[in-house]
Design an enzyme around this catalytic site. Sequence first.
Site, short mmCIF file in Angstrom:
data_model
loop_
_atom_site.label_atom_id
_atom_site.label_comp_id
_atom_site.label_asym_id
_atom_site.label_seq_id
_atom_site.Cartn_x
_atom_site.Cartn_y
_atom_site.Cartn_z
N GLY A 47 72.54 53.51 -12.25
CA GLY A 47 73.90 53.96 -11.99
C GLY A 47 74.05 54.62 -10.63
N HIS A 62 69.68 52.37 -19.30
CA HIS A 62 69.04 53.34 -20.19
C HIS A 62 70.04 54.20 -20.98
CE1 HIS A 62 69.16 57.24 -17.78
NE2 HIS A 62 69.52 56.39 -16.86
N THR A 109 61.90 42.72 -4.37
CA THR A 109 61.61 41.89 -5.55
C THR A 109 62.29 42.51 -6.76
OG1 THR A 109 59.53 41.24 -4.56
CG2 THR A 109 59.72 40.92 -6.94
N CYS A 169 70.42 65.57 -14.89
CA CYS A 169 70.06 65.53 -13.48
C CYS A 169 70.28 66.87 -12.79
CB CYS A 169 70.89 64.49 -12.73
SG CYS A 169 71.13 63.00 -13.66
#
Length: 378
Positions: A70, A200, A236, A328
């Site tokens: 996000g 998640h 990748t 966070c």
Amino acid sequence: MRIYLDNAATTQLDNEVFKAITPYLLDFYGNPSSHHQHGREVKNAVEGARATIAGLLHASPNEIVFTSGGTEADNMAILSAVYAHHIKHVITTPFEHHAVLHTLKALQNNGEIKLSFINTDSRGNLDTGHLEELLRQNGPSLVSVMHANNEIGNLNNIELIGDLCKSRGALFHSDTVQTMGHYRHDLAKLNVDFIAASAHKFHGPKGVGFIYCRDGVQLTPLLHGGSQERKLRAGTENIHGIIGLARALEVAYQDLDAHRAHIQNLKNRMIAKLQQQIADVRFNGNSAIAGKSLYTVLNVSLPFSYASGNLLNYLDQHHISVSGGSACSTGSASHVLEAIGADTSRNNIRFSFSKFNTAHEIDYVVEKLSVLYKAMAA
Ligand code: PLP
């Protein structure tokens, strides 16, 4: 027994998702950019995942770009509006996740944008009349308003905001990290230019997400290097993450209504039990109002003067994992609670639920809070 009520921070991986991922860790290990069988089979799987996500959201596959989650998607939306569309004015809310707010403040501090905040009330409701005024008074703008807040759970009317933006020619970004996989998004109908999502938060793997960018709207790559993701996101691909992301969204959509009813019941049960057991319990924002808040989040204001870290420790010692607010920003005061003027002398806790929680767990948690409340009142 450990009780996990911190699902707005992250969720438990769904077993179906785990099963979908493992072949891409063990058997299909080719690099999707390689021009041989090993590469092609993985490339096909990535494109299949993109098509699955696009199909569920009524978007087209070329509108989906995979990211690390996000935060990257939010950054990409905002920076694309500023650098590819030369936007110099951004309208947002004080409640956005730091992935949005810190990005906008960095641009403001560099003198690259003027930043305006939509007026709000003490429950965190947005004044859309003020948004209209800001759109009228300023030149070409980006509006960045989250679909739902991760701390108090408030749902914003992004249909209305999208329509306002469209009628005023503004770009609209919505951080849908907390609603993706929990609500059905119809991007064919919603007037939105960018959305951000993260696997998640809906029982997918960590470190993967996507940005949706409406056809015709430009994206600016944040990372330079290889030509992955049509040169929009070098590096990748996180193959097992992407496979898990698509499977998680599919699984979420399969039983969305049943899970929603189950989780809303758990939330209602917690509200009712807390009100029975703890006098003057309050709920921050619109958290306790069904339909105006995420069914997965309840932000409780307890009449305790117990130091907040200690209350979380107390619950942790009783095998209950919850948080005070955003994972966070643990350790710092919540900018969301501050913005609504919540009483921070009380203990504010965010409970966030998932399909894996049970009524028994809710009862146990309320019981532990009630014991503490009685001990403190004595
Ligand atoms: N936006 C919101 C509303 C969130 O709740 C979060 C995660 O907590 C993010 C953005 C960041 O997502 P990610 O952890 O995938 O970078």
